[in-house]
Design an enzyme around this catalytic site. Sequence first.
Site, mmCIF file in Angstrom:
data_model
loop_
_atom_site.group_PDB
_atom_site.id
_atom_site.type_symbol
_atom_site.label_atom_id
_atom_site.label_comp_id
_atom_site.label_asym_id
_atom_site.label_seq_id
_atom_site.Cartn_x
_atom_site.Cartn_y
_atom_site.Cartn_z
ATOM 1 N N LYS A 76 43.449 37.167 45.877
ATOM 2 C CA LYS A 76 42.516 36.797 46.734
ATOM 3 C C LYS A 76 42.979 35.726 46.816
ATOM 4 O O LYS A 76 42.091 35.009 48.368
ATOM 5 C CB LYS A 76 41.113 36.628 45.351
ATOM 6 C CG LYS A 76 40.648 38.239 45.165
ATOM 7 C CD LYS A 76 39.521 37.882 45.579
ATOM 8 C CE LYS A 76 39.072 39.417 45.618
ATOM 9 N NZ LYS A 76 37.642 40.060 46.894
ATOM 10 N N TYR A 116 45.853 39.153 41.196
ATOM 11 C CA TYR A 116 44.463 39.414 41.559
ATOM 12 C C TYR A 116 43.929 37.469 42.341
ATOM 13 O O TYR A 116 43.947 37.967 43.316
ATOM 14 C CB TYR A 116 43.118 39.371 40.335
ATOM 15 C CG TYR A 116 41.832 39.956 40.725
ATOM 16 C CD1 TYR A 116 41.522 40.475 41.598
ATOM 17 C CD2 TYR A 116 41.028 38.411 40.616
ATOM 18 C CE1 TYR A 116 39.916 40.511 42.403
ATOM 19 C CE2 TYR A 116 40.172 38.281 40.949
ATOM 20 C CZ TYR A 116 39.283 38.877 42.002
ATOM 21 O OH TYR A 116 38.022 38.863 42.477
ATOM 22 N N THR A 175 36.583 33.533 45.057
ATOM 23 C CA THR A 175 36.307 34.183 44.077
ATOM 24 C C THR A 175 36.393 32.867 42.927
ATOM 25 O O THR A 175 37.997 32.637 43.312
ATOM 26 C CB THR A 175 37.204 35.272 43.270
ATOM 27 O OG1 THR A 175 36.691 35.410 41.795
ATOM 28 C CG2 THR A 175 38.216 35.636 43.473
ATOM 29 N N GLU A 181 37.868 33.201 40.512
ATOM 30 C CA GLU A 181 39.424 32.996 39.829
ATOM 31 C C GLU A 181 40.289 32.990 40.975
ATOM 32 O O GLU A 181 42.336 32.575 39.863
ATOM 33 C CB GLU A 181 39.925 34.920 39.738
ATOM 34 C CG GLU A 181 39.404 35.341 38.881
ATOM 35 C CD GLU A 181 39.901 35.286 37.629
ATOM 36 O OE1 GLU A 181 41.034 35.032 37.343
ATOM 37 O OE2 GLU A 181 38.730 34.990 36.961
HETATM 38 O O1 F7E Z 1 36.692 39.327 32.173
HETATM 39 C C1 F7E Z 1 38.496 38.831 28.754
HETATM 40 C C2 F7E Z 1 38.897 38.554 29.688
HETATM 41 O O2 F7E Z 1 37.166 40.940 32.881
HETATM 42 C C3 F7E Z 1 35.842 38.797 31.285
HETATM 43 C C4 F7E Z 1 36.177 40.531 38.159
HETATM 44 O O3 F7E Z 1 34.376 40.506 38.786
HETATM 45 O O4 F7E Z 1 34.917 37.736 37.931
HETATM 46 C C5 F7E Z 1 35.866 38.529 37.164
HETATM 47 O O5 F7E Z 1 36.836 38.939 36.561
HETATM 48 C C6 F7E Z 1 37.110 37.760 29.946
HETATM 49 C C7 F7E Z 1 38.306 37.597 29.908
HETATM 50 O O6 F7E Z 1 36.129 39.157 33.884
HETATM 51 C C8 F7E Z 1 38.153 42.100 27.361
HETATM 52 O O7 F7E Z 1 40.394 38.489 28.514
HETATM 53 C C9 F7E Z 1 37.761 40.285 26.711
HETATM 54 O O8 F7E Z 1 38.983 36.231 29.538
HETATM 55 O O9 F7E Z 1 34.636 40.858 32.757
HETATM 56 P P1 F7E Z 1 35.882 40.761 33.159
HETATM 57 P P2 F7E Z 1 37.019 38.542 34.884
HETATM 58 O O10 F7E Z 1 38.171 38.299 34.454
HETATM 59 O O11 F7E Z 1 36.419 37.068 34.605
HETATM 60 C C10 F7E Z 1 36.377 37.521 38.909
HETATM 61 C C11 F7E Z 1 34.579 35.989 39.877
HETATM 62 C C12 F7E Z 1 36.182 38.355 39.571
HETATM 63 O O12 F7E Z 1 36.535 38.274 40.464
HETATM 64 C C13 F7E Z 1 36.813 39.252 39.029
HETATM 65 O O13 F7E Z 1 36.420 40.439 39.826
HETATM 66 O O14 F7E Z 1 36.619 38.541 29.029
HETATM 67 N N1 F7E Z 1 37.568 39.970 27.793
HETATM 68 N N2 F7E Z 1 38.037 41.526 26.288
HETATM 69 C C14 F7E Z 1 37.597 41.162 27.928
HETATM 70 N N3 F7E Z 1 37.724 41.387 29.467
HETATM 71 C C15 F7E Z 1 37.684 43.160 29.062
HETATM 72 N N4 F7E Z 1 36.891 43.290 30.559
HETATM 73 N N5 F7E Z 1 37.374 44.009 28.569
HETATM 74 C C16 F7E Z 1 38.011 43.790 27.506
HETATM 75 O O15 F7E Z 1 37.387 44.103 26.800
#
Ligand code: F7E
Length: 358
Positions: free
Chosen positions: A161, A157, A129, A131
């Site tokens: 990974k 995470y 990923t 990440e």
């Molecule tokens: O957050 C911000 C949060 O949880 C994106 C997974 O598939 O992609 C994913 O990880 C951004 C972050 O995805 C909320 O702080 C704001 O900056 O949708 P996300 P992620 O963390 O990028 C990677 C490539 C993976 O491998 C992972 O498994 O959005 N954010 N407000 C929020 N995020 C969430 N979830 N919820 C909120 O309310």
Amino acid sequence: MDGSRRTALITGITGQDGGHLASLLHEKGYRVFGLIRGQHNPRRDDVERDLPFVELLEGDVTDPTSLVRAVETSSPDELYNFAAISHVGYSFNHPTLTMEVTGKGVLNVLEAVRLSGRAERTKIYQASTSEMFGGMDYSMPGSGYNEQSQFHPRSPYGVAKLYGHWIAKNYRESYGMFVVCGVLFNHEGERRGTEFVTRKITRAVARIHLGLQDTINLGVLWPKRDWGYAGDYVRGIWMMMQHHEPDDFVLATGEAHSIEDFLATAFAKIGVGDWRPYVTFDPALTRAAEVDNLLGDSSKAEQVLGWRREVGFDDLVTRMVAHDLADQRLRHGISPLTPPVVPADVTAPPVETAPELP
Ligand code: F7E
């Protein structure tokens, strides 16, 4: 059964990528097995309904015996390891479990294949990923992260990974196993879990439009992500596994957008120009360390595999909002002819002149 029919085993069959890949492989004529965790998994019904052709095997990546059994039962030509705790925020609260599943689970999968005597017969895909890069501005090349970029994971995470990535490469190098690592940037779509920010937004936009909720609680809005469509990425995963040698490949769109951009684009789909009145800040949704900016460079996958993403950012948002509108209408018995609640000034066709729904 046709002797030339290929067989695949997918761990993480209940997730977004597991679903997309199972459908793709089924279309290509594969026999598809899926590993499903635990007794009475509540998502089993969804898989049986949406992917009826998948043969489910009970097992868990934290349970090596169950993996050996699954590999021996399915004798897969290709094993796709999608099983993981994949929510970055959750991983801060459950770091030990995350390491067990997302990190050590990879080792268990590799060992299961090796101990079953299939090291030379089963190709393995490891879901690495973006990440792992961590998005520190100082470390990101102008064109975006590629296969040569340095890693600097910013969450339990990401660290787990990275362990999975390196142990997968180690098995490739040590035992000559066909182990591919796909370093995928964020990929979204209609099957995305509602705990991830894109789907959380598109579902809320649909519900606000239909008068089912008033606002959406979010964390920080400045981070940027390189968001692509999961269907495109799963096609890329399959292409990596058909390449003549195992390697690492980045899949990305080469475009980064902030969460604010995503909000603006999604709200625009329902005719709302200013999304701010509908969004509230919830500090509980912030993370102990944030990944500020992720941009990927998939030139290698494009040149070596001939992979191209087909769905761009605007199309992705359109698809997701349209899906959530239809889904919410269905769940709540709302006719497509019912005028929306937000924006209040939208002129809807008069219901009495509209044709009757079947
Ligand atoms: O957050 C911000 C949060 O949880 C994106 C997974 O598939 O992609 C994913 O990880 C951004 C972050 O995805 C909320 O702080 C704001 O900056 O949708 P996300 P992620 O963390 O990028 C990677 C490539 C993976 O491998 C992972 O498994 O959005 N954010 N407000 C929020 N995020 C969430 N979830 N919820 C909120 O309310």
